[in-house]
Scaffold this motif. Structure first.
Motif, PDB file in Angstrom:
ATOM      1  N   THR A  80       0.531  -0.786  -0.045  1.00  0.00           N
ATOM      2  CA  THR A  80       0.201   0.019  -0.100  1.00  0.00           C
ATOM      3  C   THR A  80       0.908   1.406  -0.065  1.00  0.00           C
ATOM      4  OG1 THR A  80      -1.910   1.066   1.299  1.00  0.00           O
ATOM      5  CG2 THR A  80      -0.057  -0.078   2.810  1.00  0.00           C
ATOM      6  N   THR A  81       0.348   2.172   0.069  1.00  0.00           N
ATOM      7  CA  THR A  81       1.225   3.738  -0.288  1.00  0.00           C
ATOM      8  C   THR A  81       1.042   3.881   1.276  1.00  0.00           C
ATOM      9  OG1 THR A  81      -0.385   4.533  -0.599  1.00  0.00           O
ATOM     10  CG2 THR A  81       0.591   3.695  -2.581  1.00  0.00           C
ATOM     11  N   GLU A  82       1.756   4.489   1.645  1.00  0.00           N
ATOM     12  CA  GLU A  82       2.596   5.300   3.368  1.00  0.00           C
ATOM     13  C   GLU A  82       1.014   6.327   3.576  1.00  0.00           C
ATOM     14  OE1 GLU A  82       5.847   7.251   5.462  1.00  0.00           O
ATOM     15  OE2 GLU A  82       5.645   8.535   3.929  1.00  0.00           O
ATOM     16  N   ARG A  83       0.332   7.020   2.430  1.00  0.00           N
ATOM     17  CA  ARG A  83      -0.653   7.931   3.186  1.00  0.00           C
ATOM     18  C   ARG A  83      -2.013   7.021   3.197  1.00  0.00           C
ATOM     19  NH1 ARG A  83       1.447  14.091   1.834  1.00  0.00           N
ATOM     20  NH2 ARG A  83       4.049  13.409   2.150  1.00  0.00           N
ATOM     21  N   THR A  84      -2.306   6.116   4.137  1.00  0.00           N
ATOM     22  CA  THR A  84      -3.188   5.552   3.458  1.00  0.00           C
ATOM     23  C   THR A  84      -3.863   5.357   5.056  1.00  0.00           C
ATOM     24  OG1 THR A  84      -2.691   3.475   4.017  1.00  0.00           O
ATOM     25  CG2 THR A  84      -3.516   4.190   1.506  1.00  0.00           C
ATOM     26  N   ALA A  85      -5.481   5.653   5.322  1.00  0.00           N
ATOM     27  CA  ALA A  85      -5.819   5.079   6.461  1.00  0.00           C
ATOM     28  C   ALA A  85      -5.363   3.864   6.636  1.00  0.00           C
ATOM     29  CB  ALA A  85      -7.251   5.266   6.504  1.00  0.00           C
ATOM     30  N   LYS A  86      -5.249   3.043   6.106  1.00  0.00           N
ATOM     31  CA  LYS A  86      -4.767   1.648   7.452  1.00  0.00           C
ATOM     32  C   LYS A  86      -3.690   1.887   7.528  1.00  0.00           C
ATOM     33  CE  LYS A  86      -4.445   0.255   2.428  1.00  0.00           C
ATOM     34  NZ  LYS A  86      -5.283   0.611   1.846  1.00  0.00           N
ATOM     35  N   VAL A  87      -2.157   2.502   6.879  1.00  0.00           N
ATOM     36  CA  VAL A  87      -1.106   2.756   7.085  1.00  0.00           C
ATOM     37  C   VAL A  87      -1.021   3.628   8.934  1.00  0.00           C
ATOM     38  CG1 VAL A  87       1.583   3.251   6.871  1.00  0.00           C
ATOM     39  CG2 VAL A  87      -0.230   1.897   5.677  1.00  0.00           C
ATOM     40  N   ALA A  88      -1.451   4.839   8.457  1.00  0.00           N
ATOM     41  CA  ALA A  88      -1.702   5.463   9.796  1.00  0.00           C
ATOM     42  C   ALA A  88      -2.660   4.676  11.129  1.00  0.00           C
ATOM     43  CB  ALA A  88      -2.817   6.364   9.894  1.00  0.00           C
ATOM     44  N   ASN A  89      -3.738   3.880  11.007  1.00  0.00           N
ATOM     45  CA  ASN A  89      -3.895   3.050  11.875  1.00  0.00           C
ATOM     46  C   ASN A  89      -3.362   2.213  12.272  1.00  0.00           C
ATOM     47  OD1 ASN A  89      -6.076   4.136  11.719  1.00  0.00           O
ATOM     48  ND2 ASN A  89      -7.612   2.755  10.188  1.00  0.00           N
ATOM     49  N   LEU A  90      -2.129   1.628  11.742  1.00  0.00           N
ATOM     50  CA  LEU A  90      -1.394   0.454  12.257  1.00  0.00           C
ATOM     51  C   LEU A  90      -0.402   0.907  12.501  1.00  0.00           C
ATOM     52  CD1 LEU A  90      -1.854  -2.174   9.081  1.00  0.00           C
ATOM     53  CD2 LEU A  90      -2.679  -1.964  11.493  1.00  0.00           C
ATOM     54  N   ARG A  91       0.573   1.997  12.312  1.00  0.00           N
ATOM     55  CA  ARG A  91       1.721   2.352  12.881  1.00  0.00           C
ATOM     56  C   ARG A  91       0.662   3.042  14.827  1.00  0.00           C
ATOM     57  NH1 ARG A  91       5.341   3.442   9.681  1.00  0.00           N
ATOM     58  NH2 ARG A  91       5.414   3.860   7.844  1.00  0.00           N
ATOM     59  N   ARG A  92      -0.511   3.212  14.795  1.00  0.00           N
ATOM     60  CA  ARG A  92      -1.145   3.303  15.885  1.00  0.00           C
ATOM     61  C   ARG A  92      -1.243   2.088  16.810  1.00  0.00           C
ATOM     62  NH1 ARG A  92      -4.437   5.510  14.259  1.00  0.00           N
ATOM     63  NH2 ARG A  92      -6.426   4.731  15.252  1.00  0.00           N
ATOM     64  N   ASP A  93      -2.296   0.846  15.744  1.00  0.00           N
ATOM     65  CA  ASP A  93      -2.196  -0.197  16.584  1.00  0.00           C
ATOM     66  C   ASP A  93      -1.913  -1.216  15.744  1.00  0.00           C
ATOM     67  OD1 ASP A  93      -4.036  -2.318  17.760  1.00  0.00           O
ATOM     68  OD2 ASP A  93      -5.097  -0.767  18.643  1.00  0.00           O
ATOM     69  N   PRO A  94      -0.650  -2.129  15.780  1.00  0.00           N
ATOM     70  CA  PRO A  94      -0.584  -2.911  14.502  1.00  0.00           C
ATOM     71  C   PRO A  94      -1.857  -4.121  14.761  1.00  0.00           C
ATOM     72  CG  PRO A  94       0.968  -2.883  17.021  1.00  0.00           C
ATOM     73  CD  PRO A  94      -0.465  -2.212  16.927  1.00  0.00           C
ATOM     74  N   ARG A  95      -3.297  -4.168  15.604  1.00  0.00           N
ATOM     75  CA  ARG A  95      -3.225  -5.394  15.370  1.00  0.00           C
ATOM     76  C   ARG A  95      -4.889  -5.032  13.875  1.00  0.00           C
ATOM     77  NH1 ARG A  95      -7.253  -4.866  20.162  1.00  0.00           N
ATOM     78  NH2 ARG A  95      -7.007  -2.895  19.940  1.00  0.00           N
ATOM     79  N   ALA A  96      -4.794  -6.383  13.455  1.00  0.00           N
ATOM     80  CA  ALA A  96      -5.651  -6.429  12.585  1.00  0.00           C
ATOM     81  C   ALA A  96      -6.472  -7.381  11.820  1.00  0.00           C
ATOM     82  CB  ALA A  96      -4.280  -6.311  10.575  1.00  0.00           C
ATOM     83  N   SER A  97      -7.367  -7.323  10.970  1.00  0.00           N
ATOM     84  CA  SER A  97      -7.609  -8.954  10.370  1.00  0.00           C
ATOM     85  C   SER A  97      -7.783  -8.990   8.802  1.00  0.00           C
ATOM     86  CB  SER A  97      -8.898  -9.063  10.925  1.00  0.00           C
ATOM     87  OG  SER A  97      -9.353  -9.066  12.489  1.00  0.00           O
ATOM     88  N   LEU A  98      -7.898  -9.303   7.954  1.00  0.00           N
ATOM     89  CA  LEU A  98      -8.038  -9.687   6.682  1.00  0.00           C
ATOM     90  C   LEU A  98      -9.026 -10.914   6.604  1.00  0.00           C
ATOM     91  CD1 LEU A  98      -6.927  -8.858   3.602  1.00  0.00           C
ATOM     92  CD2 LEU A  98      -5.849 -11.226   4.193  1.00  0.00           C
ATOM     93  N   GLU A  99     -10.382 -10.344   5.363  1.00  0.00           N
ATOM     94  CA  GLU A  99     -11.396 -11.590   5.145  1.00  0.00           C
ATOM     95  C   GLU A  99     -11.367 -11.474   3.787  1.00  0.00           C
ATOM     96  OE1 GLU A  99     -14.961 -12.222   3.891  1.00  0.00           O
ATOM     97  OE2 GLU A  99     -14.292 -10.131   3.367  1.00  0.00           O
ATOM     98  N   VAL A 100     -12.000 -12.724   3.511  1.00  0.00           N
ATOM     99  CA  VAL A 100     -11.962 -13.488   2.030  1.00  0.00           C
ATOM    100  C   VAL A 100     -12.859 -14.047   1.732  1.00  0.00           C
ATOM    101  CG1 VAL A 100      -8.719 -13.039   1.158  1.00  0.00           C
ATOM    102  CG2 VAL A 100      -9.910 -15.037   2.306  1.00  0.00           C
ATOM    103  N   THR A 101     -13.468 -14.070   1.126  1.00  0.00           N
ATOM    104  CA  THR A 101     -14.049 -14.568   0.281  1.00  0.00           C
ATOM    105  C   THR A 101     -14.583 -15.643  -0.787  1.00  0.00           C
ATOM    106  OG1 THR A 101     -15.536 -12.634   1.003  1.00  0.00           O
ATOM    107  CG2 THR A 101     -17.055 -14.320   0.517  1.00  0.00           C
ATOM    108  N   ARG A 102     -14.821 -16.796  -1.018  1.00  0.00           N
ATOM    109  CA  ARG A 102     -15.080 -17.296  -2.794  1.00  0.00           C
ATOM    110  C   ARG A 102     -16.213 -16.808  -3.131  1.00  0.00           C
ATOM    111  NH1 ARG A 102     -16.088 -23.377  -0.696  1.00  0.00           N
ATOM    112  NH2 ARG A 102     -18.766 -22.471  -1.359  1.00  0.00           N
TER     113      ARG A 102
END
Length: 141
Positions: free
Chosen positions: A49-71
């Motif tokens: 991803t690019t540095e200036r995304t919300a997900k990067v800002a969020n992960l720098r503050r709190d590194p917990r994440a989930s990824l969902e995929v669908t068939r």
């Protein structure tokens, strides 16, 4: 594939589109469509991803994440949870941050037709590699 034969790890490995959930500063989830690459042997999922995304800002503050995929048929899904590490952005097209993005690309898409161009774009786009260490997987069963 019936749900009796369903392996959530196979779905994670086969999926090229998923939704990454991170935690906003107010505690609500922030969801982003991403192109994940699951390395089952290493137990990690990688996303560029690019540095200036919300997900990067969020992960720098709190590194917990989930990824969902669908068939594709929508009849099964899998979710991976864990803690993320971020690498980059890099300033040297041949530095370790960009090397990590090259490894991600190779795993996700194979060989690039012009690696010098790819490396240059990773620096100019200020790309970051998100690596989710998979701690728990659950699914639609």
């Amino acid at each position: 594939m019936t749900n009796a034969q369903f392996d959530p790890h196979d779905l994670l490995a086969q999926s090229r589109l998923g939704v990454l959930a991170t935690i906003k500063s107010d505690g609500r989830p922030q969801l982003s469509p991403v192109q994940p690459s699951y390395d089952r042997a290493a137990g990690v999922i990688r996303v560029s991803t690019t540095e200036r995304t919300a997900k990067v800002a969020n992960l720098r503050r709190d590194p917990r994440a989930s990824l969902e995929v669908t068939r594709e048929d929508g009849m099964a899904w899998a979710t991976a949870e864990g803690v993320v590490t971020l690498v980059g952005p890099g300033t040297d097209p041949h530095g370790p941050e960009v090397d990590a993005l090259v490894d991600y690309y190779r795993a996700a898409a194979g060989e690039h037709p012009d690696w010098d161009e790819y490396r240059s774009v990773m620096v100019s786009d200020r790309r970051v590699l998100i690596t989710l260490a998979v701690e728990h997987v659950y699914d639609s069963r």
